[in-house]
Enzyme design. Structure first.
Site, PDB file in Angstrom:
ATOM      1  N   TYR A 109      -2.890  -3.215   5.264  1.00 48.82           N
ATOM      2  CA  TYR A 109      -3.060  -3.381   3.820  1.00 48.82           C
ATOM      3  C   TYR A 109      -2.869  -2.025   3.165  1.00 48.82           C
ATOM      4  O   TYR A 109      -3.395  -1.016   3.657  1.00 48.82           O
ATOM      5  CB  TYR A 109      -4.477  -3.891   3.506  1.00 48.82           C
ATOM      6  CG  TYR A 109      -4.765  -3.930   2.017  1.00 48.82           C
ATOM      7  CD1 TYR A 109      -4.561  -5.102   1.292  1.00 48.82           C
ATOM      8  CD2 TYR A 109      -5.195  -2.782   1.326  1.00 48.82           C
ATOM      9  CE1 TYR A 109      -4.785  -5.136  -0.077  1.00 48.82           C
ATOM     10  CE2 TYR A 109      -5.410  -2.817  -0.055  1.00 48.82           C
ATOM     11  CZ  TYR A 109      -5.199  -3.993  -0.742  1.00 48.82           C
ATOM     12  OH  TYR A 109      -5.403  -4.024  -2.099  1.00 48.82           O
ATOM     13  N   GLU A 197       0.351  -3.354  -4.834  1.00 49.19           N
ATOM     14  CA  GLU A 197      -0.347  -3.784  -3.623  1.00 49.19           C
ATOM     15  C   GLU A 197       0.662  -4.326  -2.628  1.00 49.19           C
ATOM     16  O   GLU A 197       1.463  -5.203  -2.954  1.00 49.19           O
ATOM     17  CB  GLU A 197      -1.364  -4.876  -3.954  1.00 49.19           C
ATOM     18  CG  GLU A 197      -2.146  -5.328  -2.729  1.00 49.19           C
ATOM     19  CD  GLU A 197      -3.098  -6.480  -3.033  1.00 49.19           C
ATOM     20  OE1 GLU A 197      -4.316  -6.258  -3.066  1.00 49.19           O
ATOM     21  OE2 GLU A 197      -2.603  -7.587  -3.249  1.00 49.19           O
TER      22      GLU A 197
END
Ligand code: GDP
Ligand code: MN
Length: 392
Positions: A109, A197
């Protein structure tokens, strides 16, 4: 402003970040042509909506033949996709993106956000990327790394080294990671992003790092500097009332309650929402008509508020400073007379010429209830709605 994954990936590609090859499909008749361009054995069909959580909701499907790709694509297009971020109604899939598949070794992530507390760009990273990142954040917050980047210094080798270590990457991958982090950071700064993101950010079996998903949110106040970004806006993904409001200079945010709020000043708007909650009601929106609150603005604002079917009453709470209360009262009367549907209206006016304003409202012959204080107004509004429900 948000954009779609396929748009965000195209931007990242310009900054040298590796993304899979992909093809956009906006109608079933484009499906075959686009699907035939895929060079890999496996492809991934991805619903393009402005919400995450698609993977778990069936909006991301891995396929291994042209036929399967066509079948999945045909089924997805036009369907309502409900994810944990869309609300119960879901969002209609109007576009799908078909990408070349890759073999994933690890899913990480990584995101960058503007950290207002430190005035720096914060990189957030975790070795445990993928679809359960929210769970990771809840259960093992320590596995999430946060690195502040001073905008005067930018990304340096030590930032990259710390990231590589946290992902457990070998040193030979350092140049690859360095290029990607610098690319994403340059994009973040140049395009005035609030958020980028990449989840998952993956290491493939061939040992290359690629961005398999991408979300971007742009600073609305800086959009005037980026006409190319403004073109990416997808009105289908935005609240119609919010678009209409912003086009006439109103700050409007739709909420899911039943009391419409028409207020001037953001602070007063927040306080009004609190007062409504305190009185046992729920606000249907946040709305700031601005300091000067002209009669036309009040009129437009009321129309926008009432276009929301959930609104059962409107609480108008205005402080007349620059604009006098009697002028505002005239605006309220005009707007109420032209109301598309009838709901109880409670008005609390304060400020210059307040007596004259109240007199106008009281003698208007319209069903407008006035209140002297914010609390009293909120209480009256809630009581009126409850009463209407009881007799209905
Ligand atoms: P989100 O659920 O809306 O965040 O959608 P993502 O784009 O993150 O996709 C969800 C999941 O699909 C990812 O976490 C991956 O595990 C999987 N996925 C996406 N692309 C590929 C691919 O090319 N190959 C494989 N094997 N899995 C993929
Ligand atoms: Mn994702």
């Amino acid at each position: 402003m948000n954009i779609h994954e396929y748009q965000a990936k195209a931007i990242l590609k310009q900054y040298g970040v590796s993304v899979p090859e992909g093809y956009l499909v906006e109608a079933v008749n484009q499906l075959e042509t686009q699907a035939r361009k895929i060079q890999t054995d496996v492809a991934v069909v991805k619903a393009q909506i402005h919400a995450g959580g698609r993977g778990k909701a069936g909006g991301v499907k891995v396929v291994d033949s042209l036929n399967a790709c066509m079948a999945v694509g045909t089924e997805m297009l036009g369907k309502q996709l409900v994810t944990h971020q869309t609300g119960l109604k879901g969002q209609k899939i109007r576009k799908i993106y078909i990408e070349e598949g890759c073999e994933i070794k690890s899913e990480f992530y990584m995101s960058m956000v503007l950290d207002r507390a430190t005035s720096q760009v914060m990189i957030i990273a975790s070795k445990e990327g993928g679809m359960d990142i929210e769970k990771v954040a809840m259960q093992s917050p320590n596995s999430i790394l946060k690195i502040s980047v001073d905008p005067l210094i930018g990304i340096r080798e030590f930032h990259v080294r710390v990231l590589a270590e946290s992902f457990g990457l070998s040193t030979e991958l350092m140049p690859n990671l360095d290029k990607i982090i610098k690319g994403i950071y340059a994009c973040f700064v140049e395009k005035d992003l609030n958020l980028v993101e990449i989840n998952p950010f993956v290491l493939t079996k061939e040992n290359v790092l690629i961005a398999l998903d991408a979300k971007m949110n742009f600073d609305d106040n800086a959009l005037f500097r980026h006409p190319e970004i403004e073109l990416l806006r997808d009105f289908n993904e935005e609240d119609r009332k919010e678009i209409e409001a912003s086009s006439v200079g109103l700050s409007y945010v739709a909420l899911d309650g039943e009391i419409g709020c028409l207020v001037n000043g953001a602070g007063l708007a927040m306080a009004t929402m609190d007062a409504i909650h305190y009185a046992g009601g729920t606000p249907a929106n946040f709305l700031d008509v601005g300091g000067s609150a002209s009669a036309e603005m009040v009129h437009k604002a009321l129309d926008i508020i009432l276009s929301d079917d959930h609104v059962k009453g409107v609480f108008i709470n205005i402080f007349g400073g620059i604009m006098h209360c009697n002028t505002i009262a005239k605006g309220i009367i005009q707007a109420t007379q032209a109301m598309p549907r009838s709901v109880p209206i409670v008005v609390r006016l304060e400020g210059t010429n307040v007596e004259e304003g109240k007199r106008l409202l009281d003698h208007s012959g319209l069903d407008i209830i006035s209140a002297d204080t914010m609390d009293e107004g909120a209480e009256k509004m809630v009581a009126l709605i409850k009463h209407k429900e009881a007799i209905a």
